[in-house]
Design an enzyme around this catalytic site. Structure first.
Site, mmCIF file in Angstrom:
data_model
loop_
_atom_site.group_PDB
_atom_site.id
_atom_site.type_symbol
_atom_site.label_atom_id
_atom_site.label_comp_id
_atom_site.label_asym_id
_atom_site.label_seq_id
_atom_site.Cartn_x
_atom_site.Cartn_y
_atom_site.Cartn_z
ATOM 1 N N GLU A 113 45.735 45.506 35.039
ATOM 2 C CA GLU A 113 45.005 44.463 35.793
ATOM 3 C C GLU A 113 43.751 45.112 36.337
ATOM 4 O OE1 GLU A 113 45.767 41.378 35.814
ATOM 5 O OE2 GLU A 113 47.726 41.579 34.879
ATOM 6 N N CYS B 101 39.387 41.350 43.094
ATOM 7 C CA CYS B 101 39.089 41.553 41.670
ATOM 8 C C CYS B 101 38.446 40.324 41.043
ATOM 9 C CB CYS B 101 40.353 41.940 40.922
ATOM 10 S SG CYS B 101 41.728 40.845 41.291
#
Ligand code: NAD
Length: 506
Positions: free
Chosen positions: A279, A313
């Site tokens: 990720e 993110c």
């Protein structure tokens, strides 16, 4: 080993449990059933980013400690106390852990706030609440992990009958390495599916923010998980993360962090054929269509970029506004940015906390300077805020080209770059024109345009009229260089399971 030292007095309004935990000062990490120091006694300082004081120290683990933790996780994986637990018993443990997290929500939130800088109120409502609900969501799956039976068509043994079926089995020992922006939540994204599937885990929190992982490890033991099912090793990437993710005793690596480190981990995983989920970073667009009310767009864009100080993110770090409303939206967004109250995370009236570290503050300010050098207009912010603590003003950059570095590269701070566009094809092309593909949001009530745009956007998530919204049931992960594999949803479970085919001649 650093010399013993005293820690600064803790804020008076901390909960007793947070105060007690932080007053320990020198923390230990969990390997098997032992709270231990590192094998060579080395320690890392943990700083409070709001005032730069030393909050705690944690062990700086060595590769020998990683070996011990992996061995403990392996032993636990094979021990009857974990391997032979019935699914409903495993489920009960996960539910108990979720209950304990909720019972300790304020404490976890305060520790997270002091360690990371984020608002304690937001940490309680978002980080801790989402973490607990993710354990509950995964607990629901524990009793529903299933294979299938298949009718096979084997042509060369016509006189025989066959039974074919598949079964799902836990992949084994999981090495989990996470970033510092949502320390507890990212750890939970790894632990919940790993434990739900019957794996065991060695978790390495980020060196900047190890404290809630250590607190969570206490709760894991209190919930009744057998020792060694969860191990936490603290330390930096090269000394602890690298040996853990390269370890031949680890069956699956799950990583949340930068694309740069993710690529190293992915390559190392290939050497051992270790299963891997990555990720990684993002540069997510916020796309405001022609019909969207400018005030709604500006408020949405502000939330998309400034939530968690922009250290998200999937932060909405590129703002594309139809040229008709561009000036108005940018002006309103700049007003939002200027109105945000900056300060430490324990004061619930503060809306923007410090960045996690001096390094991150300097990186973000460096990017603002690069933007200026490449011709950006600084419409709001543009500098460090104050002289103590790692605060950066919420910043809006404008008037810069799609190919500029501040448009292409992840800044990971409270900095958004605004650009006008003409039509849907152009904005779709620009939205996709970075190496990343994690999230995107579209702001509009023009359903026909929205539906035409969604398939054109190359990202793992597309939000409509919201941004940064996550739910345990919805898979989350990146296209392109934003990652490999999914967190959350049923998809996350499969990443922790092997599928075995059984064929029996009867
Ligand atoms: P980072 O990659 O520097 O560090 C992340 C973790 O990896 C830390 O625990 C670190 O100690 C460890 N690490 C560093 N070098 C390593 C190595 N060589 N081998 C193994 N481990 C190593 O990232 P960061 O700066 O801490 O975090 C910010 C990044 O994380 C941003 O790019 C952000 O977008 C990304 N992120 C992604 C998601 C997602 O779900 N996609 C979520 C949060 C953060």
């Amino acid at each position: 080993m650093n010399a013993p030292h005293t820690f600064p007095p803790l804020a008076a309004d901390l909960s007793a449990a947070a105060r007690e935990f932080l007053a320990r000062g020198h923390h230990q990490m969990l390997i098997g059933d032992q709270w231990v120091d590192s094998s060579n006694g080395a320690r890392l300082d943990v700083l409070n980013p709001a005032d730069e004081s030393r909050l705690a120290t944690v062990p700086a683990a060595t590769s020998a400690d990683v070996d011990r933790a992996v061995a403990a996780a392996r032993a636990a994986f094979e021990a009857p106390s974990w391997a032979r637990l019935r699914p409903d018993q495993r489920q009960r443990l996960l539910l108990r852990l979720a209950d304990l997290m909720e019972a300790n929500a304020r404490t976890l939130a305060e520790i997270e706030s002091l360690d990371n800088g984020k608002s304690a109120a937001v940490a309680e409502a978002v980080d801790v609440a989402l973490s607990a609900s993710y354990f509950r969501y995964m607990a629901g799956w524990v009793t529903k992990i299933e294979g299938s039976t298949l009718d096979v068509s084997i042509p060369f043994a016509p006189q025989n009958e066959f039974v074919g079926y598949t079964r799902k089995e836990p992949v084994g020992v999981v090495g989990a390495v996470v970033a510092w922006n949502f320390p507890l939540l990212l750890a939970s994204w790894k632990l919940a599916p790993a434990l739900a599937t019957g794996c065991t885990v060695v978790l390495k929190p980020a060196e900047q923010t190890p404290l809630t992982a250590l607190y969570l490890a206490q709760l894991v033991l209190e919930a009744g998980f057998p020792p060694g099912v969860v191990n936490v090793v603290t330390g930096d990437g090269p000394s602890v993360g690298a040996p853990l993710t390269r370890h031949p005793g680890v069956n699956k690596v799950t990583f949340t962090g930068s694309t740069e480190v993710g690529k190293l981990i992915g390559k190392a995983a290939m050497d051992n054929m270790t299963r891997v989920t990555l990720e990684l970073g993002g540069k997510s667009p916020v796309i405001v269509l022609e019909d969207c009310d400018p005030g709604v767009a500006a408020a949405g864009a502000s939330q998309a970029i400034y939530f968690n100080q922009g250290q998200v993110c999937c932060a909405g770090s590129r703002l594309y506004v139809h040229k008709k409303n561009y000036d108005r939206v940018v002006a309103d967004l700049a007003d939002h940015a200027k109105s945000l109250k900056i300060g430490h995370g324990l004061d619930a009236s503060n809306q923007l906390g410090p960045l996690v570290s001096q390094e991150q503050m300097e990186r973000v300010c460096g990017y603002i300077d690069i933007g200026r050098q490449q011709g950006a207009e600084v419409v709001a912010g543009g500098a460090r805020a104050g002289e103590r603590g790692y605060f950066v003003q919420p910043t809006v950059l404008a008037g810069i080209d799609q190919k500029a570095r501040v448009v292409q590269e992840e800044i990971f701070g409270p900095v958004v770059v605004a650009m006008p566009y003409d039509d849907l094809d152009q904005v779709a092309a620009w939205a996709n024109d970075t190496p990343y593909g994690l999230g995107a949001s579209i702001w509009s009530n023009d359903l026909s345009r929205v539906h035409r745009l969604i398939p054109k956007i190359k990202s793992g998530t597309v939000w409509v009229n919201c941004h940064n919204m996550l739910d345990p049931a919805l898979p989350f992960g990146g296209y392109k260089q934003s990652g490999y594999g999914k967190e959350m949803g049923r998809a996350a479970l499969d990443a922790y399971l092997e599928q075995k085919s059984v064929l029996m001649m009867v």
